[in-house]
Write a protein that holds these residues in place. Structure first.
Motif, PDB file in Angstrom:
ATOM      1  N   ILE A  32       0.856  -1.187   0.000  1.00  0.00           N
ATOM      2  CA  ILE A  32       0.000   0.000   0.000  1.00  0.00           C
ATOM      3  C   ILE A  32       0.886   1.230   0.000  1.00  0.00           C
ATOM      4  O   ILE A  32       1.945   1.258   0.649  1.00  0.00           O
ATOM      5  CB  ILE A  32      -0.975  -0.012   1.203  1.00  0.00           C
ATOM      6  CG1 ILE A  32      -2.011   1.091   1.060  1.00  0.00           C
ATOM      7  CG2 ILE A  32      -0.228   0.086   2.535  1.00  0.00           C
ATOM      8  CD1 ILE A  32      -3.203   0.951   2.011  1.00  0.00           C
ATOM      9  N   GLU A  33       0.471   2.241  -0.757  1.00  0.00           N
ATOM     10  CA  GLU A  33       1.301   3.434  -0.902  1.00  0.00           C
ATOM     11  C   GLU A  33       1.185   4.329   0.332  1.00  0.00           C
ATOM     12  O   GLU A  33       0.263   4.185   1.134  1.00  0.00           O
ATOM     13  CB  GLU A  33       0.924   4.205  -2.163  1.00  0.00           C
ATOM     14  CG  GLU A  33      -0.397   4.932  -2.110  1.00  0.00           C
ATOM     15  CD  GLU A  33      -0.641   5.788  -3.343  1.00  0.00           C
ATOM     16  OE1 GLU A  33       0.327   6.117  -4.052  1.00  0.00           O
ATOM     17  OE2 GLU A  33      -1.799   6.121  -3.604  1.00  0.00           O
ATOM     18  N   PRO A  34       2.110   5.284   0.478  1.00  0.00           N
ATOM     19  CA  PRO A  34       2.071   6.179   1.644  1.00  0.00           C
ATOM     20  C   PRO A  34       0.813   7.038   1.658  1.00  0.00           C
ATOM     21  O   PRO A  34       0.177   7.266   0.623  1.00  0.00           O
ATOM     22  CB  PRO A  34       3.329   7.051   1.455  1.00  0.00           C
ATOM     23  CG  PRO A  34       4.183   6.328   0.477  1.00  0.00           C
ATOM     24  CD  PRO A  34       3.266   5.544  -0.396  1.00  0.00           C
ATOM     25  N   GLU A  35       0.454   7.511   2.829  1.00  0.00           N
ATOM     26  CA  GLU A  35      -0.698   8.408   2.962  1.00  0.00           C
ATOM     27  C   GLU A  35      -0.383   9.737   2.306  1.00  0.00           C
ATOM     28  O   GLU A  35       0.735  10.255   2.404  1.00  0.00           O
ATOM     29  CB  GLU A  35      -1.047   8.610   4.442  1.00  0.00           C
ATOM     30  CG  GLU A  35      -1.550   7.348   5.119  1.00  0.00           C
ATOM     31  CD  GLU A  35      -2.044   7.615   6.527  1.00  0.00           C
ATOM     32  OE1 GLU A  35      -2.528   8.737   6.769  1.00  0.00           O
ATOM     33  OE2 GLU A  35      -1.954   6.716   7.367  1.00  0.00           O
ATOM     34  N   ARG A  36      -1.402  10.307   1.607  1.00  0.00           N
ATOM     35  CA  ARG A  36      -1.234  11.579   0.895  1.00  0.00           C
ATOM     36  C   ARG A  36      -2.433  12.482   1.155  1.00  0.00           C
ATOM     37  O   ARG A  36      -3.391  12.459   0.397  1.00  0.00           O
ATOM     38  CB  ARG A  36      -1.079  11.339  -0.618  1.00  0.00           C
ATOM     39  CG  ARG A  36       0.128  10.533  -1.018  1.00  0.00           C
ATOM     40  CD  ARG A  36       0.147  10.240  -2.521  1.00  0.00           C
ATOM     41  NE  ARG A  36      -0.926   9.323  -2.901  1.00  0.00           N
ATOM     42  CZ  ARG A  36      -1.964   9.655  -3.643  1.00  0.00           C
ATOM     43  NH1 ARG A  36      -2.109  10.894  -4.075  1.00  0.00           N
ATOM     44  NH2 ARG A  36      -2.888   8.762  -3.954  1.00  0.00           N
ATOM     45  N   ASP A  37      -2.413  13.257   2.212  1.00  0.00           N
ATOM     46  CA  ASP A  37      -3.458  14.248   2.502  1.00  0.00           C
ATOM     47  C   ASP A  37      -4.863  13.669   2.407  1.00  0.00           C
ATOM     48  O   ASP A  37      -5.763  14.268   1.819  1.00  0.00           O
ATOM     49  CB  ASP A  37      -3.334  15.440   1.543  1.00  0.00           C
ATOM     50  CG  ASP A  37      -2.000  16.141   1.666  1.00  0.00           C
ATOM     51  OD1 ASP A  37      -1.490  16.232   2.799  1.00  0.00           O
ATOM     52  OD2 ASP A  37      -1.450  16.571   0.632  1.00  0.00           O
ATOM     53  N   GLY A  38      -5.077  12.485   2.954  1.00  0.00           N
ATOM     54  CA  GLY A  38      -6.395  11.883   2.988  1.00  0.00           C
ATOM     55  C   GLY A  38      -6.854  11.265   1.685  1.00  0.00           C
ATOM     56  O   GLY A  38      -7.987  10.787   1.591  1.00  0.00           O
ATOM     57  N   ALA A  39      -6.010  11.271   0.656  1.00  0.00           N
ATOM     58  CA  ALA A  39      -6.396  10.680  -0.635  1.00  0.00           C
ATOM     59  C   ALA A  39      -6.400   9.160  -0.528  1.00  0.00           C
ATOM     60  O   ALA A  39      -5.765   8.570   0.360  1.00  0.00           O
ATOM     61  CB  ALA A  39      -5.414  11.131  -1.721  1.00  0.00           C
ATOM     62  N   ASP A  40      -7.140   8.534  -1.448  1.00  0.00           N
ATOM     63  CA  ASP A  40      -7.156   7.077  -1.484  1.00  0.00           C
ATOM     64  C   ASP A  40      -5.742   6.546  -1.723  1.00  0.00           C
ATOM     65  O   ASP A  40      -4.985   7.104  -2.515  1.00  0.00           O
ATOM     66  CB  ASP A  40      -8.086   6.578  -2.599  1.00  0.00           C
ATOM     67  CG  ASP A  40      -9.547   6.891  -2.309  1.00  0.00           C
ATOM     68  OD1 ASP A  40      -9.878   7.109  -1.134  1.00  0.00           O
ATOM     69  OD2 ASP A  40     -10.337   6.912  -3.274  1.00  0.00           O
ATOM     70  N   LEU A  67      -8.140  -3.439  -4.804  1.00  0.00           N
ATOM     71  CA  LEU A  67      -8.847  -2.170  -4.718  1.00  0.00           C
ATOM     72  C   LEU A  67      -8.109  -1.209  -3.800  1.00  0.00           C
ATOM     73  O   LEU A  67      -7.472  -1.615  -2.822  1.00  0.00           O
ATOM     74  CB  LEU A  67     -10.265  -2.402  -4.203  1.00  0.00           C
ATOM     75  CG  LEU A  67     -11.180  -3.242  -5.107  1.00  0.00           C
ATOM     76  CD1 LEU A  67     -12.538  -3.444  -4.431  1.00  0.00           C
ATOM     77  CD2 LEU A  67     -11.350  -2.612  -6.478  1.00  0.00           C
ATOM     78  N   CYS A  68      -8.212   0.089  -4.109  1.00  0.00           N
ATOM     79  CA  CYS A  68      -7.549   1.109  -3.293  1.00  0.00           C
ATOM     80  C   CYS A  68      -8.261   1.244  -1.946  1.00  0.00           C
ATOM     81  O   CYS A  68      -9.339   0.676  -1.729  1.00  0.00           O
ATOM     82  CB  CYS A  68      -7.508   2.432  -4.039  1.00  0.00           C
ATOM     83  SG  CYS A  68      -9.104   3.299  -4.124  1.00  0.00           S
ATOM     84  N   SER A  69      -7.690   2.019  -1.068  1.00  0.00           N
ATOM     85  CA  SER A  69      -8.216   2.116   0.306  1.00  0.00           C
ATOM     86  C   SER A  69      -9.623   2.692   0.350  1.00  0.00           C
ATOM     87  O   SER A  69     -10.383   2.398   1.275  1.00  0.00           O
ATOM     88  CB  SER A  69      -7.278   2.970   1.160  1.00  0.00           C
ATOM     89  OG  SER A  69      -7.188   4.291   0.626  1.00  0.00           O
TER      90      SER A  69
END
Length: 199
Positions: A32-40, A67-69
């Motif tokens: 899973i990719e890093p968190e980016r300002d609340g984006a999926d 599926l994405c978050s």
């Protein structure tokens, strides 16, 4: 194994079991990719075959299988991945009024050195009318069974078999965020028509 994880990404789940049929514990990484300002947050599925004590060969990279978050809809959720009898199973469900639950199967293909998409079980449920359909698809034989239940049309159960022709699909080609016919050629064109029986 860390060499196969993009910078900043995290291993959300890791499985170890034999996929290649040589009794060596291979690896499946759900990233899973890093968190980016609340984006999926996007996910990647990486399949590695063990070639030695610390030697790995990547045989599958699925950028759109998981599926994405935020792609599960109001029901929320997360992918569930397991290995059974040398087969990789990926189970995901989501949606709101129309809920889709799919389990997809992938198997290592020695001739190509890739993870072939070999089958899918897909359930579609209209939570308002309780109409539902089940598609059981064998992508190796091109055989499919469709079971439908539409209570409001007084149809208890309608079952039929359908044959389809499809070239080999692999892990890299599967896009579970797309519901268009081009992304799901093993399903009938009416697979997302929820107002009656799939044709």
């Amino acid at each position: 194994m860390a060499d196969f994880v993009p910078p900043g990404w995290q291993i959300e789940q890791q499985l170890r079991a034999d996929l290649g049929g040589d009794s060596r514990p291979d690896a499946v990484l759900m990233l899973i990719e890093p968190e980016r300002d609340g984006a999926d947050r996007r996910r990647l599925l990486v399949v590695l075959l063990a070639r030695g004590t610390a030697d790995w060969q990547r045989v599958g990279l699925g950028p759109r299988v998981l599926l994405c978050s935020g792609c599960f809809g109001p029901l929320d959720g997360a992918p569930r991945v397991r290995i059974l009898n040398h087969v990789l199973l990926v189970q995901q469900d989501g949606g709101s009024r129309y809920a889709i639950d799919r389990t997809q199967r992938f198997r290592y293909e020695p001739a190509t050195g890739r993870m072939r998409f070999i089958g899918e079980e897909r359930d579609v449920l209209d939570r308002h009318s309780l109409s539902n359909a089940h598609y059981s698809s064998n992508l190796l034989t091109g055989q499919q069974r469709i079971d439908v239940n539409v209570p409001e049309k007084q149809t208890i159960t309608s079952s039929r078999r359908r044959a389809f022709s499809l070239a080999a699909w692999y892990l890299e080609s599967v896009d579970n965020e797309c519901n268009a016919q081009a992304c799901l050629p093993w399903l009938p064109a009416s697979h997302n028509h929820y107002d009656g029986l799939p044709r």
